[in-house]
Design a protein around this motif. Sequence first.
Motif, PDB file in Angstrom:
ATOM      1  N   LEU A  58      -3.006  11.309 -10.596  1.00  0.00           N
ATOM      2  CA  LEU A  58      -1.894  11.678  -9.725  1.00  0.00           C
ATOM      3  C   LEU A  58      -0.691  10.808 -10.062  1.00  0.00           C
ATOM      4  O   LEU A  58      -0.802   9.574 -10.137  1.00  0.00           O
ATOM      5  CB  LEU A  58      -2.292  11.485  -8.268  1.00  0.00           C
ATOM      6  N   VAL A  59       0.450  11.437 -10.259  1.00  0.00           N
ATOM      7  CA  VAL A  59       1.669  10.704 -10.604  1.00  0.00           C
ATOM      8  C   VAL A  59       2.858  11.376  -9.916  1.00  0.00           C
ATOM      9  O   VAL A  59       2.834  12.590  -9.670  1.00  0.00           O
ATOM     10  CB  VAL A  59       1.860  10.665 -12.140  1.00  0.00           C
ATOM     11  N   GLN A  60       3.862  10.588  -9.616  1.00  0.00           N
ATOM     12  CA  GLN A  60       5.067  11.150  -9.002  1.00  0.00           C
ATOM     13  C   GLN A  60       5.933  11.824 -10.051  1.00  0.00           C
ATOM     14  O   GLN A  60       5.902  11.465 -11.240  1.00  0.00           O
ATOM     15  CB  GLN A  60       5.859  10.044  -8.312  1.00  0.00           C
ATOM     16  N   ALA A  61       6.702  12.781  -9.604  1.00  0.00           N
ATOM     17  CA  ALA A  61       7.637  13.444 -10.510  1.00  0.00           C
ATOM     18  C   ALA A  61       8.542  12.406 -11.163  1.00  0.00           C
ATOM     19  O   ALA A  61       9.007  11.470 -10.505  1.00  0.00           O
ATOM     20  CB  ALA A  61       8.467  14.465  -9.740  1.00  0.00           C
ATOM     21  N   GLY A  62       8.765  12.588 -12.445  1.00  0.00           N
ATOM     22  CA  GLY A  62       9.553  11.635 -13.218  1.00  0.00           C
ATOM     23  C   GLY A  62       8.723  10.563 -13.880  1.00  0.00           C
ATOM     24  O   GLY A  62       9.224   9.813 -14.724  1.00  0.00           O
ATOM     25  N   GLY A  63       7.470  10.478 -13.506  1.00  0.00           N
ATOM     26  CA  GLY A  63       6.579   9.468 -14.050  1.00  0.00           C
ATOM     27  C   GLY A  63       5.963   9.868 -15.381  1.00  0.00           C
ATOM     28  O   GLY A  63       6.301  10.914 -15.952  1.00  0.00           O
ATOM     29  N   SER A  64       5.053   9.023 -15.849  1.00  0.00           N
ATOM     30  CA  SER A  64       4.421   9.230 -17.149  1.00  0.00           C
ATOM     31  C   SER A  64       2.909   9.082 -17.049  1.00  0.00           C
ATOM     32  O   SER A  64       2.400   8.377 -16.173  1.00  0.00           O
ATOM     33  CB  SER A  64       4.951   8.202 -18.154  1.00  0.00           C
ATOM     34  N   LEU A  65       2.236   9.731 -17.963  1.00  0.00           N
ATOM     35  CA  LEU A  65       0.790   9.594 -18.129  1.00  0.00           C
ATOM     36  C   LEU A  65       0.473   9.718 -19.606  1.00  0.00           C
ATOM     37  O   LEU A  65       1.192  10.411 -20.338  1.00  0.00           O
ATOM     38  CB  LEU A  65       0.022  10.669 -17.373  1.00  0.00           C
ATOM     39  N   ARG A  66      -0.608   9.088 -20.006  1.00  0.00           N
ATOM     40  CA  ARG A  66      -1.088   9.233 -21.373  1.00  0.00           C
ATOM     41  C   ARG A  66      -2.524   9.732 -21.339  1.00  0.00           C
ATOM     42  O   ARG A  66      -3.407   9.045 -20.825  1.00  0.00           O
ATOM     43  CB  ARG A  66      -1.038   7.907 -22.113  1.00  0.00           C
ATOM     44  N   LEU A  67      -2.733  10.903 -21.891  1.00  0.00           N
ATOM     45  CA  LEU A  67      -4.072  11.457 -21.993  1.00  0.00           C
ATOM     46  C   LEU A  67      -4.685  11.074 -23.328  1.00  0.00           C
ATOM     47  O   LEU A  67      -3.994  10.999 -24.342  1.00  0.00           O
ATOM     48  CB  LEU A  67      -4.033  12.974 -21.868  1.00  0.00           C
ATOM     49  N   SER A  79       8.617  12.055 -18.046  1.00  0.00           N
ATOM     50  CA  SER A  79       9.493  12.902 -17.213  1.00  0.00           C
ATOM     51  C   SER A  79       8.704  14.057 -16.601  1.00  0.00           C
ATOM     52  O   SER A  79       9.127  15.214 -16.643  1.00  0.00           O
ATOM     53  CB  SER A  79      10.666  13.434 -18.044  1.00  0.00           C
ATOM     54  N   LEU A  80       7.561  13.733 -16.051  1.00  0.00           N
ATOM     55  CA  LEU A  80       6.670  14.772 -15.526  1.00  0.00           C
ATOM     56  C   LEU A  80       7.300  15.505 -14.357  1.00  0.00           C
ATOM     57  O   LEU A  80       8.027  14.932 -13.536  1.00  0.00           O
ATOM     58  CB  LEU A  80       5.339  14.153 -15.128  1.00  0.00           C
ATOM     59  N   LYS A  81       6.989  16.793 -14.307  1.00  0.00           N
ATOM     60  CA  LYS A  81       7.496  17.674 -13.266  1.00  0.00           C
ATOM     61  C   LYS A  81       6.318  18.271 -12.502  1.00  0.00           C
ATOM     62  O   LYS A  81       5.198  18.322 -13.005  1.00  0.00           O
ATOM     63  CB  LYS A  81       8.311  18.807 -13.891  1.00  0.00           C
ATOM     64  N   SER A  82       6.593  18.783 -11.322  1.00  0.00           N
ATOM     65  CA  SER A  82       5.518  19.365 -10.516  1.00  0.00           C
ATOM     66  C   SER A  82       4.863  20.542 -11.262  1.00  0.00           C
ATOM     67  O   SER A  82       3.661  20.766 -11.126  1.00  0.00           O
ATOM     68  CB  SER A  82       6.053  19.823  -9.168  1.00  0.00           C
ATOM     69  N   GLU A  83       5.652  21.239 -12.060  1.00  0.00           N
ATOM     70  CA  GLU A  83       5.090  22.378 -12.800  1.00  0.00           C
ATOM     71  C   GLU A  83       4.183  21.968 -13.955  1.00  0.00           C
ATOM     72  O   GLU A  83       3.567  22.814 -14.596  1.00  0.00           O
ATOM     73  CB  GLU A  83       6.206  23.297 -13.315  1.00  0.00           C
ATOM     74  N   ASP A  84       4.079  20.669 -14.218  1.00  0.00           N
ATOM     75  CA  ASP A  84       3.133  20.181 -15.215  1.00  0.00           C
ATOM     76  C   ASP A  84       1.737  20.006 -14.624  1.00  0.00           C
ATOM     77  O   ASP A  84       0.785  19.705 -15.357  1.00  0.00           O
ATOM     78  CB  ASP A  84       3.598  18.838 -15.794  1.00  0.00           C
ATOM     79  N   THR A  85       1.619  20.172 -13.328  1.00  0.00           N
ATOM     80  CA  THR A  85       0.318  20.051 -12.680  1.00  0.00           C
ATOM     81  C   THR A  85      -0.649  21.098 -13.221  1.00  0.00           C
ATOM     82  O   THR A  85      -0.354  22.298 -13.201  1.00  0.00           O
ATOM     83  CB  THR A  85       0.469  20.222 -11.155  1.00  0.00           C
ATOM     84  N   ALA A  86      -1.788  20.637 -13.711  1.00  0.00           N
ATOM     85  CA  ALA A  86      -2.763  21.530 -14.340  1.00  0.00           C
ATOM     86  C   ALA A  86      -3.979  20.719 -14.763  1.00  0.00           C
ATOM     87  O   ALA A  86      -3.950  19.483 -14.748  1.00  0.00           O
ATOM     88  CB  ALA A  86      -2.146  22.215 -15.558  1.00  0.00           C
ATOM     89  N   VAL A  87      -5.002  21.432 -15.166  1.00  0.00           N
ATOM     90  CA  VAL A  87      -6.110  20.815 -15.885  1.00  0.00           C
ATOM     91  C   VAL A  87      -5.745  20.854 -17.365  1.00  0.00           C
ATOM     92  O   VAL A  87      -5.401  21.915 -17.891  1.00  0.00           O
ATOM     93  CB  VAL A  87      -7.437  21.547 -15.635  1.00  0.00           C
ATOM     94  N   VAL A 139       1.123  16.271 -10.421  1.00  0.00           N
ATOM     95  CA  VAL A 139       2.442  15.655 -10.307  1.00  0.00           C
ATOM     96  C   VAL A 139       2.996  15.989  -8.935  1.00  0.00           C
ATOM     97  O   VAL A 139       3.178  17.171  -8.608  1.00  0.00           O
ATOM     98  CB  VAL A 139       3.387  16.162 -11.404  1.00  0.00           C
ATOM     99  N   SER A 140       3.239  14.968  -8.149  1.00  0.00           N
ATOM    100  CA  SER A 140       3.753  15.184  -6.800  1.00  0.00           C
ATOM    101  C   SER A 140       5.278  15.113  -6.815  1.00  0.00           C
ATOM    102  O   SER A 140       5.868  14.268  -7.479  1.00  0.00           O
ATOM    103  CB  SER A 140       3.200  14.134  -5.842  1.00  0.00           C
ATOM    104  N   SER A 141       5.899  16.007  -6.066  1.00  0.00           N
ATOM    105  CA  SER A 141       7.370  16.055  -6.040  1.00  0.00           C
ATOM    106  C   SER A 141       7.917  15.286  -4.848  1.00  0.00           C
ATOM    107  O   SER A 141       7.175  14.858  -3.981  1.00  0.00           O
ATOM    108  CB  SER A 141       7.841  17.497  -6.005  1.00  0.00           C
TER     109      SER A 141
END
Length: 124
Positions: A11-20, A85-93, A122-124
């Motif tokens: 779980l990350v806030q909008a605008g944040g980053s993650l590395r898979l 720069s994650l967006k809520s629409e990036d939420t997915a598996v 990604v939470s907005s």
Amino acid sequence: QVQLVESGGGLVQAGGSLRLSCAASLRTFSSNSMGWFRQAPGKEREFVAGINWRGTSTSYADSVKGRFTISRDNAEKTVYLQMTSLKSEDTAVYYCAATSRFGVTDSEAEYVYWGQGTQVTVSS
């Protein structure tokens, strides 16, 4: 038995980053192009990014260009997806996948091995 194991979701806030990360038990890993796909609730699975066997050629979906970066470490048999720069629409598996070819491809039909997926929210 080929295994692709994804990690790094969360779980990350909008605008944040993650590395898979995707660790592969594939014997021929250094000869296989790799990719990341994602599937949001109620939607079809879609291509996100792909990388060729050497890591010298990449391809991205228009929706993630400039924000996501795919890379690989053949010595570690691992492929990465850096997401910024994650967006809520990036939420997915998010799924890691491997082809049986050298060249990068965005065609889901070319991918023969799949991981179990990791959830990105990604939470907005």
